[in-house]
Design a protein around this motif. Structure first.
Motif, PDB file in Angstrom:
ATOM      1  N   PHE A  70       0.858  -1.185   0.000  1.00  0.00           N
ATOM      2  CA  PHE A  70       0.000   0.000   0.000  1.00  0.00           C
ATOM      3  C   PHE A  70       0.899   1.241   0.000  1.00  0.00           C
ATOM      4  O   PHE A  70       1.999   1.225   0.555  1.00  0.00           O
ATOM      5  CB  PHE A  70      -0.890   0.025   1.242  1.00  0.00           C
ATOM      6  N   ASN A  71       0.399   2.324  -0.582  1.00  0.00           N
ATOM      7  CA  ASN A  71       1.214   3.541  -0.600  1.00  0.00           C
ATOM      8  C   ASN A  71       0.502   4.771  -0.058  1.00  0.00           C
ATOM      9  O   ASN A  71       1.094   5.864  -0.063  1.00  0.00           O
ATOM     10  CB  ASN A  71       1.748   3.818  -2.010  1.00  0.00           C
ATOM     11  N   THR A  72      -0.749   4.634   0.417  1.00  0.00           N
ATOM     12  CA  THR A  72      -1.478   5.796   0.928  1.00  0.00           C
ATOM     13  C   THR A  72      -2.238   5.425   2.197  1.00  0.00           C
ATOM     14  O   THR A  72      -3.035   4.486   2.202  1.00  0.00           O
ATOM     15  CB  THR A  72      -2.477   6.332  -0.115  1.00  0.00           C
ATOM     16  N   PHE A  73      -1.971   6.183   3.260  1.00  0.00           N
ATOM     17  CA  PHE A  73      -2.684   6.027   4.526  1.00  0.00           C
ATOM     18  C   PHE A  73      -3.615   7.221   4.691  1.00  0.00           C
ATOM     19  O   PHE A  73      -3.172   8.351   4.845  1.00  0.00           O
ATOM     20  CB  PHE A  73      -1.689   5.951   5.684  1.00  0.00           C
ATOM     21  N   HIS A  74      -4.903   6.974   4.621  1.00  0.00           N
ATOM     22  CA  HIS A  74      -5.930   8.010   4.795  1.00  0.00           C
ATOM     23  C   HIS A  74      -6.264   8.060   6.281  1.00  0.00           C
ATOM     24  O   HIS A  74      -6.806   7.109   6.836  1.00  0.00           O
ATOM     25  CB  HIS A  74      -7.146   7.633   3.939  1.00  0.00           C
ATOM     26  N   TRP A  75      -5.945   9.192   6.904  1.00  0.00           N
ATOM     27  CA  TRP A  75      -6.057   9.345   8.357  1.00  0.00           C
ATOM     28  C   TRP A  75      -7.255  10.238   8.661  1.00  0.00           C
ATOM     29  O   TRP A  75      -7.200  11.449   8.460  1.00  0.00           O
ATOM     30  CB  TRP A  75      -4.771   9.954   8.889  1.00  0.00           C
ATOM     31  N   HIS A  76      -8.341   9.620   9.145  1.00  0.00           N
ATOM     32  CA  HIS A  76      -9.585  10.347   9.444  1.00  0.00           C
ATOM     33  C   HIS A  76      -9.463  10.962  10.831  1.00  0.00           C
ATOM     34  O   HIS A  76      -9.599  10.276  11.841  1.00  0.00           O
ATOM     35  CB  HIS A  76     -10.769   9.381   9.368  1.00  0.00           C
ATOM     36  N   LEU A  77      -9.233  12.282  10.886  1.00  0.00           N
ATOM     37  CA  LEU A  77      -8.786  12.939  12.111  1.00  0.00           C
ATOM     38  C   LEU A  77      -9.842  13.772  12.822  1.00  0.00           C
ATOM     39  O   LEU A  77      -9.650  14.137  13.989  1.00  0.00           O
ATOM     40  CB  LEU A  77      -7.579  13.837  11.795  1.00  0.00           C
ATOM     41  N   THR A  78     -10.947  14.119  12.170  1.00  0.00           N
ATOM     42  CA  THR A  78     -11.976  14.936  12.834  1.00  0.00           C
ATOM     43  C   THR A  78     -13.356  14.407  12.509  1.00  0.00           C
ATOM     44  O   THR A  78     -13.622  13.966  11.391  1.00  0.00           O
ATOM     45  CB  THR A  78     -11.891  16.417  12.397  1.00  0.00           C
ATOM     46  N   ASP A  79     -14.242  14.450  13.510  1.00  0.00           N
ATOM     47  CA  ASP A  79     -15.622  13.991  13.308  1.00  0.00           C
ATOM     48  C   ASP A  79     -16.483  14.477  14.462  1.00  0.00           C
ATOM     49  O   ASP A  79     -16.008  15.198  15.347  1.00  0.00           O
ATOM     50  CB  ASP A  79     -15.684  12.473  13.168  1.00  0.00           C
ATOM     51  N   ASP A  80     -17.750  14.053  14.472  1.00  0.00           N
ATOM     52  CA  ASP A  80     -18.683  14.463  15.520  1.00  0.00           C
ATOM     53  C   ASP A  80     -18.261  13.950  16.892  1.00  0.00           C
ATOM     54  O   ASP A  80     -18.583  14.554  17.908  1.00  0.00           O
ATOM     55  CB  ASP A  80     -20.093  13.940  15.202  1.00  0.00           C
ATOM     56  N   GLN A  81     -17.558  12.812  16.923  1.00  0.00           N
ATOM     57  CA  GLN A  81     -17.255  12.158  18.194  1.00  0.00           C
ATOM     58  C   GLN A  81     -15.844  12.454  18.706  1.00  0.00           C
ATOM     59  O   GLN A  81     -15.440  11.917  19.729  1.00  0.00           O
ATOM     60  CB  GLN A  81     -17.443  10.646  18.055  1.00  0.00           C
ATOM     61  N   GLY A  82     -15.099  13.284  18.007  1.00  0.00           N
ATOM     62  CA  GLY A  82     -13.772  13.612  18.506  1.00  0.00           C
ATOM     63  C   GLY A  82     -12.912  14.343  17.500  1.00  0.00           C
ATOM     64  O   GLY A  82     -12.935  14.032  16.301  1.00  0.00           O
ATOM     65  N   TRP A  83     -12.160  15.331  17.980  1.00  0.00           N
ATOM     66  CA  TRP A  83     -11.168  16.062  17.177  1.00  0.00           C
ATOM     67  C   TRP A  83      -9.798  15.569  17.634  1.00  0.00           C
ATOM     68  O   TRP A  83      -9.436  15.700  18.793  1.00  0.00           O
ATOM     69  CB  TRP A  83     -11.312  17.560  17.398  1.00  0.00           C
ATOM     70  N   ARG A  84      -8.993  14.999  16.718  1.00  0.00           N
ATOM     71  CA  ARG A  84      -7.805  14.257  17.128  1.00  0.00           C
ATOM     72  C   ARG A  84      -6.479  14.867  16.681  1.00  0.00           C
ATOM     73  O   ARG A  84      -5.446  14.216  16.824  1.00  0.00           O
ATOM     74  CB  ARG A  84      -7.884  12.824  16.578  1.00  0.00           C
ATOM     75  N   ILE A  85      -6.463  16.091  16.191  1.00  0.00           N
ATOM     76  CA  ILE A  85      -5.220  16.703  15.737  1.00  0.00           C
ATOM     77  C   ILE A  85      -5.019  18.042  16.431  1.00  0.00           C
ATOM     78  O   ILE A  85      -5.941  18.871  16.487  1.00  0.00           O
ATOM     79  CB  ILE A  85      -5.200  16.879  14.195  1.00  0.00           C
ATOM     80  N   GLU A  86      -3.838  18.266  16.972  1.00  0.00           N
ATOM     81  CA  GLU A  86      -3.529  19.525  17.641  1.00  0.00           C
ATOM     82  C   GLU A  86      -3.475  20.659  16.621  1.00  0.00           C
ATOM     83  O   GLU A  86      -2.758  20.575  15.615  1.00  0.00           O
ATOM     84  CB  GLU A  86      -2.181  19.419  18.360  1.00  0.00           C
ATOM     85  N   ILE A  87      -4.253  21.709  16.867  1.00  0.00           N
ATOM     86  CA  ILE A  87      -4.203  22.944  16.076  1.00  0.00           C
ATOM     87  C   ILE A  87      -3.827  24.056  17.049  1.00  0.00           C
ATOM     88  O   ILE A  87      -4.612  24.417  17.932  1.00  0.00           O
ATOM     89  CB  ILE A  87      -5.549  23.240  15.391  1.00  0.00           C
TER      90      ILE A  87
END
Length: 767
Positions: free
Chosen positions: A187-204
């Protein structure tokens, strides 16, 4: 004499047996299957005396392989510069000899004196992964590699897997483990689902409340969305997010394995975690937005105000600064328009921009975000809902609601990534019968369904098919709370996705994949401590048949595993008989034999139990019927039920309505209901006929008042089947179904002897 049922059972133990089997295996056990494999005589002996030569000793693929040899193969072989001179007993990694190779391709040649991988860039890494698969897992001081010439390159340039870390959070170390699996299978692409209704998972950093508030929810729904009325919650907080330093580290880790990470920041829907953090971004800032503890689609979405666009541009700026990927995924799916319809601001904006409706407003939203992303030198990917109201000029469409969105986008000359649940690309669906599988979102995606998917629809012309960039498997985690369960749902279906993405269509062969190559890869997973779904014994399946004998001859699904069986009706376990040799049982007239089997691996993992029942009885004779009206009579019964046993046909003959299909959408308007279909099915020839239902919630199917399909009980969409021997003529047909909640579906199928399974329609049903 009725059809004899034959099952296969042979166990294989140890690597030597597998190596011998590979002599007849055109792909040498390699997953995904290469373009070309040409075996030659002899073998290469890999040992501590083997030289390791490379054009560039600092190349990251070379560094990866050196680390593998040292830490996994336990061979401390230093890497030396390749001078171009022939050195016996050597592994050579070189860019020479790559003329004519497509992108990401490699040539692997193994002779008795040398191993050579000729490739450039990622192709070198993929050649190394193939070589690693040819090195015996249980080698001693030396290892014999088969002599072979392999030329290989991928079918698609985009080969992806997605992981949702919003519904449940997984550590950075586990994300790396996920990436390691991807790398091993090209595989060559990792799609990282980082934000949704149940949680925000990336530091901004500019918006700290996104992680202070948005990364936390107080509880999670217990069970499936359908299970409890009212819904119940576990009172267990779910927290977690990735710091920007952790993200940079993971990005480098993936890049060292030639994997690009595509981050997903959802918009305009799936935004409740963001709105809970910054309520002013919604159309109703005083409505008490909360990070959600349940699943589904929520009507509150981002309001398309200047404040929202400024926020999203700030967020995307930090995301783009972190992630070097060409693509930024902006979601775009499941965005209800309720809040926009009720918003005075949105209605004025629609008029100001001269848009047709709220769908046009979503298109405006997506196109505006696309212009910003393009200004940063990047491109957007969105789920197929971004087609609504008009597609953004340079957008790539990820088609998940079937293939139609991808087909439409390709016809508009837009790039497409196919990832349809209907094609087996949703790896959160059930892998087997509902009663034997852990809690899941529902649906049914067995290994063979995933494997047989072709991402290039026949509805497209050859020129339009060029816009299909590739394919992706998605793992949504509403019902996946642990790392072990991620692995269980992912494996072994990930191997099937890898072959869909990499292997040329003409080279795909499910029998070779599942029966010859997969068992050894599952043994590797078992040894390494991965959790995975153990397939049932090859040749064993839940079935009902008719005959006078039962011949048992199976094959283990995991190299080194054992198969146990019973014929006494009790669940088999390791205390029962280990089956090693074929065996035949007679079935006396008007009696039956029941065979149950289980696979148990060296680490104690178990397959589900299969049950094969063979009846020695005559087919049911036809009943008297002379009607010619197509379709079935039915009665609709209001109310909420738990089982098809809870309701029955009324005595006053209320089944006067006629249905020519099992479409129940017209009945799903007034709450819970049940329905009973009655009539006759026409059987054109004597034989054993299969019947099945797929339903949300319960259904049962009876032929001549005998239960054939038991798909009863409250549950999400689930399929079950059965079989019955019938003589030519008409047979009484009854199908009972009930529905509760907001979703519901019902389909019925028939398998006619010698023909593929098909939907049961009015051409065979009469009243």
């Amino acid at each position: 004499m009725y059809k004899r049922i034959i099952l296969l059972l042979v166990t294989t133990v140890g690597f030597a047996a597998v190596t011998q089997a590979q002599d007849l295996n055109p792909n040498l056990g390699i997953i995904p299957a290469p373009v070309s494999v040409r075996k030659t005589s002899g073998s290469f002996v890999l040992s501590q005396e083997t030289a390791f030569l490379a054009d560039s000793v600092n190349n990251k693929a070379v560094v990866f392989f050196a680390d593998y040899l040292k830490n996994t193969a336990m061979l401390h072989i230093p890497v030396k510069h390749n001078s171009g001179q022939t050195v016996n007993n050597s592994i050579v990694l070189t860019s020479a000899g790559t003329d004519g190779l497509p992108a990401e391709g490699y040539r692997l040649t193994i002779t008795p004196t040398n191993v050579t991988i000729a490739a450039k860039g990622a192709g070198m890494f993929y050649g190394i992964q193939t070589l690693i698969q040819l090195i015996p897992a249980n080698k001693g001081a030396t290892a014999k590699l088969p002599c072979v010439q392999i030329e290989d390159y991928p079918r698609f340039g985009y080969r992806g897997l997605m992981l949702d870390v919003c519904r449940h959070f997984f550590t950075a170390e586990f994300v790396k483990k996920y990436i390691d699996l991807m790398a091993a299978y090209k595989f060559n692409t990792f799609h990282w689902h980082l934000t949704d209704d149940q949680g925000w998972r990336i530091e901004i950093k500019k918006y700290p409340k996104l992680t202070q508030i948005g990364s936390h929810r107080p509880a999670t729904l217990i069970g499936n969305y359908h299970d409890r009325t009212p819904q119940q919650f576990d009172d267990t907080p779910v927290d977690g997010y990735y710091t920007q330093d952790e993200i940079r580290d993971i990005i480098k880790y993936a890049a060292d394995r030639y994997i690009t990470i595509v981050p997903e920041i959802e918009m305009p829907g799936h935004a409740m975690a963001a709105l809970a953090s910054y309520p002013e971004l919604g159309c109703e800032p005083g409505s008490g937005y909360q990070v959600q503890s349940t699943w589904g689609v929520f009507k509150n979405v981002y309001c398309p105000s200047e404040k929202t666009f400024a926020f999203l541009e700030d967020v995307l700026t930090e995301v783009i600064d972190l992630f070097p990927s060409k693509y930024i995924h902006i979601g775009g799916d499941e965005a209800p328009k309720d809040a926009w319809k009720e918003s005075e601001f949105c209605q004025k904006l629609i008029k100001k921009l001269k848009l047709k409706d709220e769908h046009g407003l979503q298109s405006y939203f997506i196109q505006r975000i696309e212009k910003f992303v393009n200004s940063k030198g990047r491109s957007i990917i969105g789920w197929d809902e971004i087609l609504e109201g008009g597609l953004a000029p340079n957008a790539t469409v990820m088609s998940w609601r079937g293939e139609q969105g991808g087909i439409e986008a390709a016809r508009q000359n837009h790039n497409v990534i196919m990832t349809p649940g209907s094609g087996g690309m949703y790896l959160d669906a059930l892998q087997g019968k509902l009663s034997t599988e852990p809690l899941s979102i529902g649906g049914y995606t067995p290994l063979d369904k995933t494997y047989r998917y072709d991402p290039t629809p026949e509805a497209l012309t050859p020129d339009q098919k060029k816009y299909i960039l590739g394919v992706q498997g998605n793992l949504w985690t509403e019902y996946i709370a642990t790392e072990n369960k991620v692995e269980y749902m992912l494996l072994p279906r990930m191997f099937a996705v890898s072959e869909v993405a990499w292997t040329q269509l003409a080279n795909k062969d499910f029998k070779d994949f599942s029966e010859v190559r997969l068992p050894n890869h599952l043994a590797w997973l078992d040894k390494k401590g991965f959790d995975y779904r153990v397939p049932t014994a090859i040749g064993a399946k839940d079935s009902v048949g008719f005959g006078s004998t039962l011949t048992v001859n199976l094959k283990t699904s995991v190299t080194g595993a054992k198969v146990y069986y019973t014929i006494d009706g009790y669940t088999p376990r390791e205390t029962d008989i280990e089956y090693n040799l074929p065996k035949t049982y007679s079935v006396p007239t008007d009696q039956y034999r029941e065979l149950q089997t289980i696979v148990i691996t060296p680490t104690g993992k178990r397959s589900v139990v299969t049950k094969t029942v063979i009846y020695n009885k005559a087919p049911l004779p036809p009943v008297q019927f002379s009607g010619t009206t197509p379709g079935l009579r039915y009665e609709l019964i209001p109310g909420e039920y738990n089982s098809t046993n809870d309701f029955k046909m009324s005595a006053d003959g209320a089944d006067s309505l006629i249905a020519k299909s099992f479409n129940i959408n017209q009945f799903r308007k007034g709450g819970g209901f049940a329905i009973i279909y009655n009539g006759y099915v026409r059987i054109d020839n004597d034989g054993v006929y299969g019947f099945a239902t797929s339903s949300d919630d319960g259904s049962t199917l009876l032929i001549d008042n005998q239960l054939v399909v038991d798909n009863d009980g409250r549950h999400p969409i689930n399929a079950k089947s059965g079989a019955i021997a019938l003589q030519k003529g008409y047979h009484k047909f009854t199908l009972k179904y009930f529905n509760i909640g907001t979703t519901g579906s019902l389909r019925a199928f028939i398998t006619i002897p010698g023909k593929p399974t098909g939907e049961l329609g009015s051409d065979l049903l009469f009243n």
